[in-house]
Design a protein around this motif. Sequence first.
Motif, mmCIF file in Angstrom:
data_model
loop_
_atom_site.group_PDB
_atom_site.id
_atom_site.type_symbol
_atom_site.label_atom_id
_atom_site.label_comp_id
_atom_site.label_asym_id
_atom_site.label_seq_id
_atom_site.Cartn_x
_atom_site.Cartn_y
_atom_site.Cartn_z
ATOM 1 N N SER A 149 -7.886 -0.601 2.829
ATOM 2 C CA SER A 149 -8.027 -0.449 1.384
ATOM 3 C C SER A 149 -7.903 1.018 0.968
ATOM 4 N N LEU A 150 -8.429 1.920 1.804
ATOM 5 C CA LEU A 150 -8.242 3.344 1.529
ATOM 6 C C LEU A 150 -6.764 3.718 1.578
ATOM 7 N N TYR A 151 -6.087 3.179 2.574
ATOM 8 C CA TYR A 151 -4.643 3.423 2.676
ATOM 9 C C TYR A 151 -3.915 2.825 1.473
ATOM 10 N N GLY A 152 -4.298 1.615 1.074
ATOM 11 C CA GLY A 152 -3.666 0.972 -0.061
ATOM 12 C C GLY A 152 -3.896 1.709 -1.357
ATOM 13 N N ALA A 153 -5.046 2.414 -1.471
ATOM 14 C CA ALA A 153 -5.371 3.142 -2.697
ATOM 15 C C ALA A 153 -4.669 4.493 -2.784
ATOM 16 N N THR A 154 -3.973 4.880 -1.710
ATOM 17 C CA THR A 154 -3.291 6.174 -1.661
ATOM 18 C C THR A 154 -1.876 6.068 -2.234
ATOM 19 N N ASP A 155 -1.508 7.042 -3.021
ATOM 20 C CA ASP A 155 -0.156 7.092 -3.590
ATOM 21 C C ASP A 155 0.817 7.518 -2.503
ATOM 22 N N LYS A 156 1.714 6.628 -2.099
ATOM 23 C CA LYS A 156 2.635 6.894 -0.988
ATOM 24 C C LYS A 156 4.096 6.923 -1.434
ATOM 25 N N GLU A 157 4.333 6.985 -2.739
ATOM 26 C CA GLU A 157 5.699 6.865 -3.257
ATOM 27 C C GLU A 157 6.628 7.938 -2.685
ATOM 28 N N LYS A 158 6.141 9.147 -2.502
ATOM 29 C CA LYS A 158 6.999 10.254 -2.062
ATOM 30 C C LYS A 158 6.828 10.583 -0.579
ATOM 31 N N MET A 159 6.171 9.714 0.161
ATOM 32 C CA MET A 159 5.953 9.962 1.582
ATOM 33 C C MET A 159 7.099 9.415 2.422
ATOM 34 N N ASP A 160 7.419 10.130 3.499
ATOM 35 C CA ASP A 160 8.370 9.577 4.458
ATOM 36 C C ASP A 160 7.620 8.656 5.418
ATOM 37 N N ARG A 182 7.005 8.740 8.651
ATOM 38 C CA ARG A 182 6.081 9.369 9.596
ATOM 39 C C ARG A 182 4.754 9.742 8.907
ATOM 40 N N THR A 183 4.842 10.227 7.691
ATOM 41 C CA THR A 183 3.637 10.593 6.958
ATOM 42 C C THR A 183 2.816 9.348 6.619
ATOM 43 N N LYS A 184 3.491 8.267 6.272
ATOM 44 C CA LYS A 184 2.779 7.018 5.981
ATOM 45 C C LYS A 184 2.017 6.532 7.207
ATOM 46 N N ILE A 185 2.648 6.641 8.364
ATOM 47 C CA ILE A 185 2.000 6.213 9.599
ATOM 48 C C ILE A 185 0.757 7.070 9.863
ATOM 49 N N ALA A 186 0.868 8.387 9.619
ATOM 50 C CA ALA A 186 -0.267 9.285 9.808
ATOM 51 C C ALA A 186 -1.417 8.917 8.877
ATOM 52 N N TYR A 187 -1.087 8.569 7.644
ATOM 53 C CA TYR A 187 -2.116 8.177 6.675
ATOM 54 C C TYR A 187 -2.778 6.852 7.075
ATOM 55 N N LEU A 188 -1.973 5.906 7.534
ATOM 56 C CA LEU A 188 -2.523 4.622 7.968
ATOM 57 C C LEU A 188 -3.416 4.818 9.190
ATOM 58 N N PHE A 189 -2.951 5.611 10.145
ATOM 59 C CA PHE A 189 -3.721 5.899 11.358
ATOM 60 C C PHE A 189 -5.062 6.539 11.014
ATOM 61 N N THR A 190 -5.052 7.486 10.092
ATOM 62 C CA THR A 190 -6.276 8.186 9.709
ATOM 63 C C THR A 190 -7.226 7.285 8.939
ATOM 64 N N ALA A 191 -6.697 6.533 7.979
ATOM 65 C CA ALA A 191 -7.546 5.674 7.149
ATOM 66 C C ALA A 191 -8.262 4.623 7.984
ATOM 67 N N VAL A 192 -7.522 3.953 8.865
ATOM 68 C CA VAL A 192 -8.123 2.894 9.679
ATOM 69 C C VAL A 192 -8.947 3.491 10.823
ATOM 70 N N GLY A 193 -8.414 4.520 11.468
ATOM 71 C CA GLY A 193 -9.119 5.125 12.600
ATOM 72 C C GLY A 193 -10.445 5.737 12.214
ATOM 73 N N ALA A 194 -10.467 6.496 11.134
ATOM 74 C CA ALA A 194 -11.711 7.134 10.690
ATOM 75 C C ALA A 194 -12.711 6.099 10.188
ATOM 76 N N SER A 195 -12.215 4.968 9.716
ATOM 77 C CA SER A 195 -13.104 3.892 9.268
ATOM 78 C C SER A 195 -13.724 3.145 10.433
ATOM 79 N N GLN A 196 -13.215 3.374 11.644
ATOM 80 C CA GLN A 196 -13.720 2.703 12.843
ATOM 81 C C GLN A 196 -14.462 3.637 13.798
#
Length: 288
Positions: A12-23, A25-39
């Motif tokens: 949900s944190l990842y979903g709430a992030t504006d990713k329109e201008k991300m490539d 690799r950056t999206k993967i980093a954001y997903l990894f951080t959002a889920v990983g830090a939540s665990q």
Amino acid sequence: MDTITHTLFGLSLYGATDKEKMDRRTKIAYLFTAVGASQIPDIDVISQAWDTEGLYQMWHRGITHSIFLTPLWALLFYILCLLFFKVKDRRLFFLGWIGAFIHDTSDLFNAWGTGYLEPFSEIRITFGTIPIIDFVFWVIIGGAYVLSRKKSLVNRPFYFRAAWVVIILHVGFQSLQGYYLYQKYSHDYGQVALSAGFIPTTFQVITKHEGNVTIFQDGLFQHKQTLYVLESQEEADLDRLFANNPSAKTLYQWSPFVVIVEDDNKIGVFDPRFYRNGQSFLFESIEH
């Protein structure tokens, strides 16, 4: 909270992030951080592998769940994203910080409790106003996902941000009810603890006065009902129990209060917050 809920929080944190201008690799980093830090605070479960003194009950949700450790978890994921994804974005630090903060803070609201203020305090803080598995969270987040699929990428974060507002309102409403019940029972009983039911607005209120432990079912839209009346053998000598079963001593220290059981066959202690169908999930004993 359970692992699935913490994962959903991260998504949900990842979903709430504006990713329109991300490539990508950056999206993967954001997903990894959002889920990983939540665990990551639940990494303490590995301590079971070397626990030989019955201390796991204190270690789990202990220092790794401290509010003071959350920026260190955030820094860890910032460095990992830099190393593995070659993404240098300070917003990843703040995303990781929020993820770890939500994990630790959400765990305060269920009956298990957490060492939120370690290492400065070993007190297990627990409000008991949200069940460990709260399906309301799942429904809210699932609804946000379904609605967001029908919209363009630029509009999708709105639904997840709205979901977070609804989640906060749900937790607040449950906690206000819990506070009311706690105050209501505190007038008549020396010790009171709460355990929220799976159905919103329903609670088990666990009370102890001298050696009598009574578990009530109560809530905003239901009548008060007595579920169990238990007798705690307060005069029992627990020294031998603690010497032969260190986990019993840990449970005694960890729980708000316990029920002491002693008969011809055994002596033990259990946490009445988890008492169901004649037994508690958390029970430690030895045979006489």
